[in-house]
Design an enzyme around this catalytic site. Structure first.
Site, PDB file in Angstrom:
ATOM      1  N   ARG A 243      15.418 -38.849  32.013  1.00 38.13           N
ATOM      2  CA  ARG A 243      14.107 -37.871  31.397  1.00 38.13           C
ATOM      3  C   ARG A 243      13.640 -38.213  30.211  1.00 38.13           C
ATOM      4  NH1 ARG A 243      13.243 -37.430  35.815  1.00 38.13           N
ATOM      5  NH2 ARG A 243      12.907 -35.539  37.325  1.00 38.13           N
ATOM      6  N   GLU A 272       5.570 -37.063  28.553  1.00 39.53           N
ATOM      7  CA  GLU A 272       4.792 -38.190  29.194  1.00 39.53           C
ATOM      8  C   GLU A 272       3.613 -37.520  30.159  1.00 39.53           C
ATOM      9  OE1 GLU A 272       8.571 -39.423  31.571  1.00 39.53           O
ATOM     10  OE2 GLU A 272       7.575 -38.528  33.376  1.00 39.53           O
ATOM     11  N   HIS A 290       7.498 -44.302  34.553  1.00 41.89           N
ATOM     12  CA  HIS A 290       8.435 -43.449  35.658  1.00 41.89           C
ATOM     13  C   HIS A 290       8.330 -43.809  36.844  1.00 41.89           C
ATOM     14  CE1 HIS A 290      10.018 -38.870  35.728  1.00 41.89           C
ATOM     15  NE2 HIS A 290      10.584 -39.769  36.810  1.00 41.89           N
TER      16      HIS A 290
HETATM   17  C1  8YV Z   1      10.567 -38.874  40.567  1.00 40.99           C
HETATM   18  C2  8YV Z   1      12.676 -38.502  39.173  1.00 40.99           C
HETATM   19  O1  8YV Z   1       9.557 -39.817  41.133  1.00 40.99           O
HETATM   20  O2  8YV Z   1      13.708 -37.656  41.181  1.00 40.99           O
HETATM   21  C3  8YV Z   1      13.816 -37.746  40.102  1.00 40.99           C
HETATM   22  O3  8YV Z   1      14.186 -36.885  39.273  1.00 40.99           O
HETATM   23  O4  8YV Z   1      12.470 -38.768  38.156  1.00 40.99           O
HETATM   24  C4  8YV Z   1      11.691 -39.511  40.134  1.00 40.99           C
HETATM   25  O5  8YV Z   1      12.349 -40.035  41.070  1.00 40.99           O
HETATM   26  C5  8YV Z   1       9.721 -38.010  39.728  1.00 40.99           C
HETATM   27  O6  8YV Z   1      10.403 -37.083  39.098  1.00 40.99           O
HETATM   28  C6  8YV Z   1       8.409 -37.304  40.799  1.00 40.99           C
HETATM   29  O7  8YV Z   1       7.846 -36.390  39.903  1.00 40.99           O
END
Ligand code: 8YV
Length: 329
Positions: A243, A272, A290
């Site tokens: 993150r 982001e 991402h």
């Molecule tokens: C997602 C991610 O695509 O699953 C997670 O925690 O970071 C990613 O796989 C994203 O967060 C979707 O909003």
């Protein structure tokens, strides 16, 4: 037309038609047009009268939203990370939160490795050079990067995705794998991914390639900043697929500019989709928007799992992957 027997739900970010179709069997569904991201105020407005919401990691479900949406019973995240949920506030309000674990583990680990390799071997930096027409001759040290096979892979955060990255490093690339985690894994799991537990200080000092896969919690905020980077090898690379906010982006950009570490690969950013301008200005960083879980089958599976959580909970009172199961009691 109103369908009195079907609960109403909101899909807060556009999903695939197949997912919508499945939801429409059970619910009156309000969807979001592709390309639209609701502000928090718009989200609250659209949630009026809705029993459920399908969220991405980008929609915040907090105390203020919950107070303004008393009919809400479940928020189903299509991400495994759920730092967009205030789980304590959700539990207090009797709202169930669910996430989407497992279905993205291997795909995300693949990307973690792709980003590690692109970073170590300077893939995007050299492509920019070629596209700009700078390639006039081959030379012995042209874009010479860091070795991957046989080096030391460090993993901070050893959950399912961390373990899948460890397996790739140990079994595929003959790497020595070290990790640090809030709790140490049991012996059999460590043996399965040939990983050894070390302190955070040892991890920083010994890793040739450090991959961040830890969940974002208040304690994890800026857990990699100037002080931590200073403990890394000057030849090391850093990859963040966890993150934004776990890394202090300004401190990292400075370290990259001053070559305190060799390079970084970032799929996530604090604030982001904005990216710190200092990161955009340094050449030795690979930047992606991402996309670690972004293959079509995996994104479909993530969205379907979120849909199935909504269906299971709102029709039978049991969700598949609850985060605060006490709400279901
Ligand atoms: C997602 C991610 O695509 O699953 C997670 O925690 O970071 C990613 O796989 C994203 O967060 C979707 O909003």
């Amino acid at each position: 037309m109103a369908e009195p027997n079907k609960p109403a739900i909101l899909v807060a970010r556009a999903v695939f038609p197949e997912v919508e179709e499945r939801l429409r069997v059970h619910f009156v569904v309000e969807t979001t047009p592709a390309g639209t991201v609701w502000s928090q105020e718009e989200l609250v407005q659209r949630l009026q009268g809705k029993a459920g919401v399908l969220t991405t990691g980008g929609e915040r479900i907090d105390a203020a939203l919950l107070a303004a949406c008393p009919q809400l019973r479940i928020a189903a995240n299509l991400a495994v990370g759920h730092n967009n949920f205030d789980l304590a506030a959700m539990t207090a309000a009797g709202v169930l939160g669910t996430n989407a674990p497992d279905v993205l583990t291997e795909t995300t680990a693949d990307f973690g490795f792709a980003l590690l390799m692109a970073t170590a071997r300077r893939v995007t930096e050299s492509e920019r050079y070629l596209r700009a027409g700078h390639w006039k001759q081959w030379s012995l040290d042209l874009f010479a990067g860091a070795e991957v096979h046989g080096t030391t892979l460090g993993i901070l955060g050893m959950g399912r995705i961390g373990q899948a990255i460890a397996r790739r490093g140990a079994h595929g690339f003959g790497m020595r794998v070290i990790y640090h985690n809030r709790s140490r894994l049991d012996e059999a799991t460590e043996a399965g991914c040939r990983a050894s537990y070390v302190s955070k200080a040892e991890l920083l000092a010994q890793a040739d390639h450090l991959v961040l896969v830890l969940p974002y919690t208040p304690e994890a905020h800026h857990s990699i900043g100037a002080a931590e980077i200073a403990q890394m090898k000057p030849t090391a690379t850093l990859v963040n697929i966890a993150r934004g906010g776990i890394v202090d982006d300004a401190a990292l950009a400075r370290a990259l500019r001053e070559r305190r570490i060799a390079a970084a690969g970032l799929d996530v950013f604090e604030g982001e989709p904005k990216v710190h301008p200092d990161l955009l200005a340094v050449p030795n960083v690979v930047l992606t928007p991402h996309i670690a879980s972004a293959t079509l089958p995996t994104r479909m599976a993530m969205a379907m799992l979120a849909a199935d959580n909504l269906i299971a909970y709102l029709t039978q009172g049991r969700a598949l992957t609850p985060l605060n199961p006490e709400v279901m009691a």
